[in-house]
Scaffold this motif. Sequence first.
Motif, PDB file in Angstrom:
ATOM      1  N   GLY A  74       0.763  -1.357  -0.054  1.00 48.27           N
ATOM      2  CA  GLY A  74       0.069  -0.072   0.037  1.00 48.27           C
ATOM      3  C   GLY A  74       0.621   1.414   0.053  1.00 48.27           C
ATOM      4  N   SER A  75       2.352   0.983   0.166  1.00 50.25           N
ATOM      5  CA  SER A  75       3.115   2.386   0.004  1.00 50.25           C
ATOM      6  C   SER A  75       3.293   2.747  -1.489  1.00 50.25           C
ATOM      7  CB  SER A  75       4.168   2.119   0.590  1.00 50.25           C
ATOM      8  OG  SER A  75       4.829   0.667   0.209  1.00 50.25           O
ATOM      9  N   ALA A  76       4.057   3.578  -1.617  1.00 51.08           N
ATOM     10  CA  ALA A  76       4.359   4.068  -3.102  1.00 51.08           C
ATOM     11  C   ALA A  76       5.905   4.462  -2.947  1.00 51.08           C
ATOM     12  CB  ALA A  76       3.578   5.174  -3.420  1.00 51.08           C
ATOM     13  N   THR A  77       6.650   3.559  -3.775  1.00 50.07           N
ATOM     14  CA  THR A  77       8.145   3.958  -3.813  1.00 50.07           C
ATOM     15  C   THR A  77       8.371   4.625  -5.366  1.00 50.07           C
ATOM     16  OG1 THR A  77       8.595   2.192  -2.366  1.00 50.07           O
ATOM     17  CG2 THR A  77      10.434   2.933  -3.995  1.00 50.07           C
ATOM     18  N   PHE A  78       9.048   5.468  -5.113  1.00 47.83           N
ATOM     19  CA  PHE A  78       9.441   6.225  -6.421  1.00 47.83           C
ATOM     20  C   PHE A  78      10.928   6.365  -6.757  1.00 47.83           C
ATOM     21  CE2 PHE A  78       5.533   8.002  -4.952  1.00 47.83           C
ATOM     22  CZ  PHE A  78       4.716   8.015  -5.955  1.00 47.83           C
ATOM     23  N   LEU A  79      11.254   6.189  -7.862  1.00 48.14           N
ATOM     24  CA  LEU A  79      13.037   5.867  -8.412  1.00 48.14           C
ATOM     25  C   LEU A  79      13.086   7.460  -9.325  1.00 48.14           C
ATOM     26  CD1 LEU A  79      13.267   2.372  -9.281  1.00 48.14           C
ATOM     27  CD2 LEU A  79      13.802   3.556  -7.008  1.00 48.14           C
ATOM     28  N   ALA A  80      14.293   7.723  -9.139  1.00 49.37           N
ATOM     29  CA  ALA A  80      14.945   8.695 -10.163  1.00 49.37           C
ATOM     30  C   ALA A  80      15.781   8.449 -10.892  1.00 49.37           C
ATOM     31  CB  ALA A  80      15.403   9.808  -9.166  1.00 49.37           C
ATOM     32  N   ARG A  81      15.647   8.455 -12.201  1.00 49.49           N
ATOM     33  CA  ARG A  81      16.817   7.976 -12.917  1.00 49.49           C
ATOM     34  C   ARG A  81      17.356   9.255 -13.884  1.00 49.49           C
ATOM     35  NH1 ARG A  81      15.486   2.815 -12.718  1.00 49.49           N
ATOM     36  NH2 ARG A  81      13.280   2.042 -12.823  1.00 49.49           N
ATOM     37  N   THR A 121      15.659   7.327  -4.841  1.00 53.60           N
ATOM     38  CA  THR A 121      14.494   6.936  -4.536  1.00 53.60           C
ATOM     39  C   THR A 121      13.873   7.691  -3.210  1.00 53.60           C
ATOM     40  OG1 THR A 121      13.475   4.657  -3.689  1.00 53.60           O
ATOM     41  CG2 THR A 121      15.671   5.234  -2.856  1.00 53.60           C
ATOM     42  N   CYS A 122      12.496   7.306  -2.926  1.00 54.95           N
ATOM     43  CA  CYS A 122      11.982   7.760  -1.700  1.00 54.95           C
ATOM     44  C   CYS A 122      10.569   6.897  -1.803  1.00 54.95           C
ATOM     45  CB  CYS A 122      11.688   9.196  -1.446  1.00 54.95           C
ATOM     46  SG  CYS A 122      10.456   9.890  -2.677  1.00 54.95           S
ATOM     47  N   THR A 123      10.168   6.921  -0.653  1.00 55.07           N
ATOM     48  CA  THR A 123       8.682   6.053  -0.571  1.00 55.07           C
ATOM     49  C   THR A 123       7.738   7.025   0.315  1.00 55.07           C
ATOM     50  OG1 THR A 123       9.705   3.997  -0.646  1.00 55.07           O
ATOM     51  CG2 THR A 123       7.826   3.769   0.435  1.00 55.07           C
ATOM     52  N   GLY A 124       6.492   6.961  -0.156  1.00 55.30           N
ATOM     53  CA  GLY A 124       5.354   7.332   0.733  1.00 55.30           C
ATOM     54  C   GLY A 124       4.558   6.313   1.519  1.00 55.30           C
ATOM     55  N   LEU A 125       4.465   6.144   2.658  1.00 59.09           N
ATOM     56  CA  LEU A 125       3.845   5.238   3.374  1.00 59.09           C
ATOM     57  C   LEU A 125       2.384   5.334   3.336  1.00 59.09           C
ATOM     58  CD1 LEU A 125       6.152   4.293   6.356  1.00 59.09           C
ATOM     59  CD2 LEU A 125       6.053   3.251   4.128  1.00 59.09           C
ATOM     60  N   ALA A 154      12.677   6.621   3.408  1.00 48.94           N
ATOM     61  CA  ALA A 154      13.623   6.137   2.385  1.00 48.94           C
ATOM     62  C   ALA A 154      14.154   7.015   1.515  1.00 48.94           C
ATOM     63  CB  ALA A 154      13.316   4.882   1.904  1.00 48.94           C
ATOM     64  N   MET A 155      14.158   8.432   1.522  1.00 55.14           N
ATOM     65  CA  MET A 155      14.666   9.181   0.762  1.00 55.14           C
ATOM     66  C   MET A 155      16.195   9.418   0.541  1.00 55.14           C
ATOM     67  SD  MET A 155      13.685  11.877  -1.317  1.00 55.14           S
ATOM     68  CE  MET A 155      14.171  13.441  -1.868  1.00 55.14           C
ATOM     69  N   TRP A 156      16.691   9.074  -0.725  1.00 59.71           N
ATOM     70  CA  TRP A 156      17.967   9.174  -1.002  1.00 59.71           C
ATOM     71  C   TRP A 156      18.539   9.655  -2.272  1.00 59.71           C
ATOM     72  CZ3 TRP A 156      21.385   6.217  -4.110  1.00 59.71           C
ATOM     73  CH2 TRP A 156      22.557   6.151  -3.981  1.00 59.71           C
ATOM     74  N   VAL A 191       5.747  12.130  -4.430  1.00 55.03           N
ATOM     75  CA  VAL A 191       5.143  11.622  -3.091  1.00 55.03           C
ATOM     76  C   VAL A 191       4.006  12.459  -2.585  1.00 55.03           C
ATOM     77  CG1 VAL A 191       5.577  11.164  -0.500  1.00 55.03           C
ATOM     78  CG2 VAL A 191       7.084  10.432  -2.152  1.00 55.03           C
ATOM     79  N   LEU A 192       4.404  13.828  -2.813  1.00 55.62           N
ATOM     80  CA  LEU A 192       3.156  14.850  -2.445  1.00 55.62           C
ATOM     81  C   LEU A 192       2.047  14.676  -3.351  1.00 55.62           C
ATOM     82  CD1 LEU A 192       5.113  18.211  -2.184  1.00 55.62           C
ATOM     83  CD2 LEU A 192       3.548  17.263  -0.511  1.00 55.62           C
ATOM     84  N   ALA A 193       2.104  14.213  -4.763  1.00 51.00           N
ATOM     85  CA  ALA A 193       1.148  13.974  -5.717  1.00 51.00           C
ATOM     86  C   ALA A 193       0.187  12.844  -5.327  1.00 51.00           C
ATOM     87  CB  ALA A 193       1.442  14.014  -6.871  1.00 51.00           C
ATOM     88  N   TRP A 194       1.222  11.714  -4.848  1.00 51.04           N
ATOM     89  CA  TRP A 194       0.673  10.457  -4.487  1.00 51.04           C
ATOM     90  C   TRP A 194       0.010  10.535  -3.090  1.00 51.04           C
ATOM     91  CZ3 TRP A 194       1.464   7.429  -0.140  1.00 51.04           C
ATOM     92  CH2 TRP A 194       0.827   6.294  -0.168  1.00 51.04           C
ATOM     93  N   ALA A 195       0.234  11.144  -2.222  1.00 48.32           N
ATOM     94  CA  ALA A 195      -0.562  11.700  -1.065  1.00 48.32           C
ATOM     95  C   ALA A 195      -1.731  12.435  -1.161  1.00 48.32           C
ATOM     96  CB  ALA A 195       0.502  12.271  -0.093  1.00 48.32           C
ATOM     97  N   ALA A 196      -1.825  13.285  -1.947  1.00 44.85           N
ATOM     98  CA  ALA A 196      -3.077  13.968  -2.344  1.00 44.85           C
ATOM     99  C   ALA A 196      -4.110  13.246  -2.939  1.00 44.85           C
ATOM    100  CB  ALA A 196      -2.765  15.230  -3.472  1.00 44.85           C
ATOM    101  N   GLY A 197      -3.658  12.040  -3.723  1.00 45.10           N
ATOM    102  CA  GLY A 197      -4.694  10.739  -4.140  1.00 45.10           C
ATOM    103  C   GLY A 197      -4.965  10.130  -3.135  1.00 45.10           C
ATOM    104  N   GLN A 198      -4.229  10.115  -1.828  1.00 44.29           N
ATOM    105  CA  GLN A 198      -4.731   9.143  -0.809  1.00 44.29           C
ATOM    106  C   GLN A 198      -5.453  10.020   0.190  1.00 44.29           C
ATOM    107  OE1 GLN A 198      -3.711   5.962  -0.554  1.00 44.29           O
ATOM    108  NE2 GLN A 198      -3.155   6.437  -2.603  1.00 44.29           N
ATOM    109  N   ALA A 199      -5.947  11.336  -0.029  1.00 43.38           N
ATOM    110  CA  ALA A 199      -6.717  12.214   0.637  1.00 43.38           C
ATOM    111  C   ALA A 199      -5.945  12.478   2.168  1.00 43.38           C
ATOM    112  CB  ALA A 199      -8.135  11.630   1.029  1.00 43.38           C
TER     113      ALA A 199
END
Length: 150
Positions: free
Chosen positions: A41-48, A56-60, A71-73, A91-99
């Motif tokens: 249920g978390s969202a992990t994002f990668l930067a390339r 990487t960072c993750t939103g719980l 896990a921001m790095w 993560v902000l955009a994902w969090a907004a979608g999670q209300a």
Amino acid sequence: MPDVRAVRLRALKEAPYAFASTYEQEAAFDDAAWEQRLTSGSATFLARMDGTTIGTCTGLPPSDGAVELVAMWIDPSARGSGAATELVQAVLAWAAGQAAERLHLWVAGGNQRARHFYERTGFVLTGERQPLPSDPAVPELGMARPIRAD
């Protein structure tokens, strides 16, 4: 999953002072543990950059109206490139979608570069303090920001 595992282990090796976990703990995880992280249920994002995963960072999932950013790095070679800001924005955009109403994180007390970055992206100290789980002699400081900057 291999990219997530590889970048997380690089992060833990490069900046052990910044994380609640350790390289040794997570290097021992089997494939099922890594898969669980990606399906919990978390969202992990990668930067390339140029085909290489550099961050990487993750939103719980939200709790009490807040998404926890963990896990921001960013690879040292890519710091200052804007990749960290893009990850926080994801993560902000994902969090907004999670209300969720706010984004919360913990930063190691001595990690001034990270703290200043978070302040530039709208986070403020909350007054919360706790020991860093991987090294209880180091304090972690709570920081938060609203999901929407009004």
